[in-house]
Enzyme design. Structure first.
Site, PDB file in Angstrom:
ATOM      1  CG  ASP A  32      32.094  33.087 -35.210  1.00 49.05           C
ATOM      2  OD1 ASP A  32      32.676  33.232 -36.307  1.00 49.05           O
ATOM      3  OD2 ASP A  32      31.075  33.720 -34.871  1.00 49.05           O
ATOM      4  CG  ASP A  36      36.011  33.088 -30.295  1.00 47.92           C
ATOM      5  OD1 ASP A  36      36.488  34.102 -30.830  1.00 47.92           O
ATOM      6  OD2 ASP A  36      34.790  32.949 -30.064  1.00 47.92           O
ATOM      7  CE  LYS A 114      28.468  38.088 -29.810  1.00 43.68           C
ATOM      8  NZ  LYS A 114      28.656  38.297 -31.212  1.00 43.68           N
ATOM      9  CD  GLU A 172      25.456  42.566 -35.002  1.00 39.12           C
ATOM     10  OE1 GLU A 172      25.684  43.581 -34.301  1.00 39.12           O
ATOM     11  OE2 GLU A 172      26.338  41.765 -35.331  1.00 39.12           O
ATOM     12  CB  CYS A 403      25.144   0.042 -59.688  1.00 40.59           C
ATOM     13  SG  CYS A 403      24.538  -0.453 -58.083  1.00 40.59           S
ATOM     14  CB  CYS A 422      21.444   1.437 -60.013  1.00 39.65           C
ATOM     15  SG  CYS A 422      21.355  -0.336 -60.293  1.00 39.65           S
TER      16      CYS A 422
HETATM   17  S1  IVH Z   1      26.169  44.988 -27.265  1.00 39.81           S
HETATM   18  C1  IVH Z   1      30.485  47.063 -26.483  1.00 39.81           C
HETATM   19  N1  IVH Z   1      24.258  43.412 -27.955  1.00 39.81           N
HETATM   20  O1  IVH Z   1      28.394  41.350 -31.163  1.00 39.81           O
HETATM   21  C2  IVH Z   1      29.743  46.315 -27.480  1.00 39.81           C
HETATM   22  N2  IVH Z   1      26.226  43.419 -29.290  1.00 39.81           N
HETATM   23  O2  IVH Z   1      31.052  40.374 -30.416  1.00 39.81           O
HETATM   24  C3  IVH Z   1      28.307  46.360 -27.156  1.00 39.81           C
HETATM   25  N3  IVH Z   1      26.107  41.928 -31.227  1.00 39.81           N
HETATM   26  O3  IVH Z   1      30.203  44.196 -31.999  1.00 39.81           O
HETATM   27  C4  IVH Z   1      27.599  45.499 -28.054  1.00 39.81           C
HETATM   28  N4  IVH Z   1      24.081  41.183 -30.855  1.00 39.81           N
HETATM   29  O4  IVH Z   1      28.016  43.883 -33.208  1.00 39.81           O
HETATM   30  C5  IVH Z   1      25.491  43.841 -28.252  1.00 39.81           C
HETATM   31  N5  IVH Z   1      22.453  42.082 -28.456  1.00 39.81           N
HETATM   32  C6  IVH Z   1      23.670  42.521 -28.752  1.00 39.81           C
HETATM   33  C7  IVH Z   1      24.371  42.048 -29.867  1.00 39.81           C
HETATM   34  C8  IVH Z   1      25.665  42.523 -30.103  1.00 39.81           C
HETATM   35  C9  IVH Z   1      25.121  41.137 -31.661  1.00 39.81           C
HETATM   36  C10 IVH Z   1      27.425  42.075 -31.868  1.00 39.81           C
HETATM   37  C11 IVH Z   1      27.925  43.504 -31.888  1.00 39.81           C
HETATM   38  C12 IVH Z   1      29.280  43.460 -31.278  1.00 39.81           C
HETATM   39  C13 IVH Z   1      29.618  42.004 -31.339  1.00 39.81           C
HETATM   40  C14 IVH Z   1      30.586  41.643 -30.248  1.00 39.81           C
END
Ligand code: IVH
Length: 664
Positions: A32, A36, A114, A172, A403, A422
């Site tokens: 990622d 990024d 996240k 998610e 070996c 060995c």
């Molecule tokens: S809030 C406007 N909360 O991360 C988007 N997203 O990189 C609001 N994600 O598409 C999303 N954990 O799928 C939110 N605690 C969390 C999250 C979360 C994972 C994902 C989500 C989003 C992506 C963005």
């Protein structure tokens, strides 16, 4: 100028390719953060060169597209993405921007994990789940309703009275770490291609044409945001989450409402260190303004809200070139391949080595020297190779025939065994490894006797057997690199001190196959003296509950071996202790002050051994039953004692129950 345009086009193409690999193929080639940084570079070039800006650029759109294999669904409101930060400082800047824009200091924030999964939107009409969709390009997603319904933790009906007329929540879909490992094991058994990480596994499992397969894969769901809602209003994100819980969704425990930047930073620290302990993969934290009315005030950029930010943890995966595969010989002769990598930065450190476990793993990965590989580093463990992302050389790396240390043939001792060995007992590489192990902290603990010292002593022919360690003198040490008087004296002292280690340490240090630290301790506590071990038979070993047949046979083989006898005799002659001192109350106070009566024949212990265990937990064995007796430990063929114990209402336990107690 042309160069810049070329670079911009090249970055756009490259990003489109990586989007396709990530969203459609579930098989990313880069991490990622590598992705990024490509986005960041493109953003910067577009900002500095507005002439080349385009609404079709990946910087202006939510990544991903709805695939053609599913029906398409238009989202009630666009499903946006989040802006990322990678440091406390950047997060603090976002926080200050929010305060400044709102001209308000009484803002509440939420901070949530996240989760590294796949975003999904669930639409409930009058409480009934009618649509489940992927995010797709943010406007249009794929209809995966049947697959969503196959996820156990998603309610088909909201568990409340008077549900909202229209309720679109987003969250998610993810796979727990253990379920992911299990799935990959099953895939490997079926000769399939394993998933690189839980996110890919979740994505692959969710987008199955056959929802039965989705049902078999253990997926979970975590609600984090919402789209259109009719018939219900919330003031806060935390209220929304609470409502989700009432509706039957499972919430994450790691959620916090914060009232200051300090609280946010503290929680960021806590979660960064807990990351690897969680049941699921998280790639960062999401910080949101908790007060929903502020969301409209803050508004949105093209692809993300200003009221939230994602703080991303350092990546755990990166791509690099595998320069060389080295086949190292361990102390038991096992030849283990390891990868030497083109150094790459990962999770704050530079990585230049990765484990490859064994040659079967190499075959499974189809990896060879020169290939570009995806590596992963979780927690403190040595990085491992997840997969090959680009093959540079045909086929996979084959085990060497000889070996690398002594040139002897490398063999598999029996068919079905994975390891190559060995089997030359005099192999210098094995002996070197054995010396390092022998002196290590959990073995004989000779402080200062590490690999650098060992290598120099071996080079100077000062050690040919383990016992030679004890013949070394001050003069042997003083000439070693970086040694002065004090260091040499300390080492002499450390060597002498190690002669008094208990039998448990010596057993571990001898490197008997399959016998680790714990089993060495158990064996030493039962047998107390190495001479008893030399005379013991397999049955005496297997009588110990923790010692199974494999360990018992290995012990027997070792103690029957003439070389082992010679090695131990030489150590004894050098003054090394071979007994285990009696230790009182080694285990604690489980039976503190309790009186035991033993009756009948025990299967796993002699009376003496059972007595020892009871004593080590603070209890005492008495010969006859009385009112004062606390436990009667009853084996087979019990007699009068048991009758009496029953009459006096004394707690009677059998051998299995006794073992359960002492195991805890
Ligand atoms: S809030 C406007 N909360 O991360 C988007 N997203 O990189 C609001 N994600 O598409 C999303 N954990 O799928 C939110 N605690 C969390 C999250 C979360 C994972 C994902 C989500 C989003 C992506 C963005």
């Amino acid at each position: 100028m042309e160069n810049i345009q070329n670079r911009i086009n090249c970055l756009r193409k490259e990003l489109a390719r990586h989007n396709n690999l990530y969203y459609d193929k579930n098989s990313p080639e880069i991490s990622d953060s590598e992705y990024d940084s490509l986005v960041k570079e493109l953003e910067r070039l577009e900002l500095e060169n507005p002439l080349f800006a385009s609404l079709n650029s990946p910087t202006q759109k939510v990544s991903g597209v709805a695939s053609l294999s599913f029906e398409r669904v238009k989202h009630s409101l666009p499903m946006l993405s989040l802006d990322n930060t990678y440091s406390q400082e950047e997060t603090a800047k976002w926080y200050e921007r929010v305060e400044k824009r709102l001209k308000n200091e009484n803002i509440e924030f939420t901070i949530e994990p996240k989760i590294d999964g796949v975003s999904a939107s669930l639409t409930y009409l009058n409480g009934a789940l009618i649509i489940g969709a992927t995010r797709g390009d943010g406007e249009i997603g794929e209809d995966i309703t049947e697959n969503i319904k196959a996820i156990q933790s998603i309610p088909h009906k909201l568990k409340i009275n008077n549900p909202p007329a229209f309720f679109e929540l987003r969250g998610e879909v993810y796979m727990n770490k253990t379920d992911f490992e299990k799935l990959n094991e099953d895939i490997i058994k079926a000769d399939g291609q394993k998933f690189a990480n839980p996110r890919n596994a979740a994505s692959g499992s969710l987008r199955q044409k056959d929802a039965h397969i989705t049902a078999e894969r253990k997926l979970s769901f975590f609600a984090h945001s919402f789209g259109k809602i009719e018939g219900k209003q919330f003031q806060k994100q935390s209220e929304f989450l609470q409502f989700c819980k009432e509706c039957g969704f499972v919430l994450q425990n790691d959620f916090k409402i914060c009232y200051s930047l300090k609280e946010i930073s503290d929680f960021m620290h806590v979660m960064s260190s807990r990351r690897d302990l969680l049941q699921y993969e998280i790639d960062g934290l999401v910080i949101k303004v908790n007060n929903l009315p502020f969301h409209n005030e803050l508004g949105y950029t093209n692809k993300s809200p200003r009221w939230a930010i994602a703080f991303k943890f350092p990546a755990k995966q990166a791509t690099t070139q595998l320069n060389k595969i080295r086949a190292q010989v361990g102390r038991t002769g096992i030849v283990t391949p390891s990868a030497i990598l083109e150094p790459v930065a990962l999770a704050g450190v530079t990585i230049s080595h990765a484990t490859l476990h064994n040659f079967e793993e190499i075959e499974r990965l189809n990896v060879n020297e020169g290939d570009i590989v995806l590596i992963e580093r979780a927690g403190d463990v040595i990085p491992k190779i997840v997969k090959v992302v680009k093959k540079e050389r045909e086929g996979f790396f084959k085990p060497p025939h000889n070996c690398q240390s002594c040139g002897s043939e490398i063999v598999k001792e029996s068919e079905g065994e994975v390891a190559y060995r060995c089997i030359n007992p005099e192999c210098p590489a094995q002996f070197r490894r054995h010396l390092i192990h022998f002196a290590s902290r959990s073995a004989m603990d000779i402080d200062g006797f590490g690999s650098a010292v060992i290598d120099q002593l071996l080079e100077r022919n000062k050690i040919k057997t383990l016992a030679d360690i004890y013949n070394l003198t001050y003069n042997d040490f003083i000439n070693l690199e970086l040694f002065k008087e004090k260091k040499a004296n300390n080492l002499v002292e450390a060597v002498v001190k190690s002669k008094r280690r208990p039998l448990s340490r010596l057993l571990f240090a001898l490197g008997i196959r399959h016998i680790g630290e714990k089993s060495s301790e158990i064996i030493a506590k039962r047998f107390r003296n190495i001479e008893v071990l030399f005379n013991a038979n397999v049955e005496e070993f297997t009588r110990i509950p923790e010692i199974g047949e494999v360990l018992a046979l290995s012990l027997k083989k070792f103690f029957d071996n003439k070389t082992a006898r010679r090695v131990v005799d030489a150590l004894i002659a050098a003054g090394v202790s071979t007994t285990e001192p009696e230790a009182e109350q080694q285990h604690g106070t489980l039976f503190e002050g309790q009186l035991f009566v033993l009756t009948g024949e025990l299967e796993h212990y002699t009376r003496e051994q059972a007595g020892e265990i009871i004593k080590s937990f603070g209890g005492r064995v008495v010969s006859s039953v009385s009112k004062k007796t606390d436990y009667a430990l009853a084996g087979a063929d019990t007699g009068l004692k048991l009758e009496k114990a029953k009459k006096l209402n004394i707690k009677i336990i059998n051998e299995q129950e006794f073992e359960e107690l002492v195991k805890q």
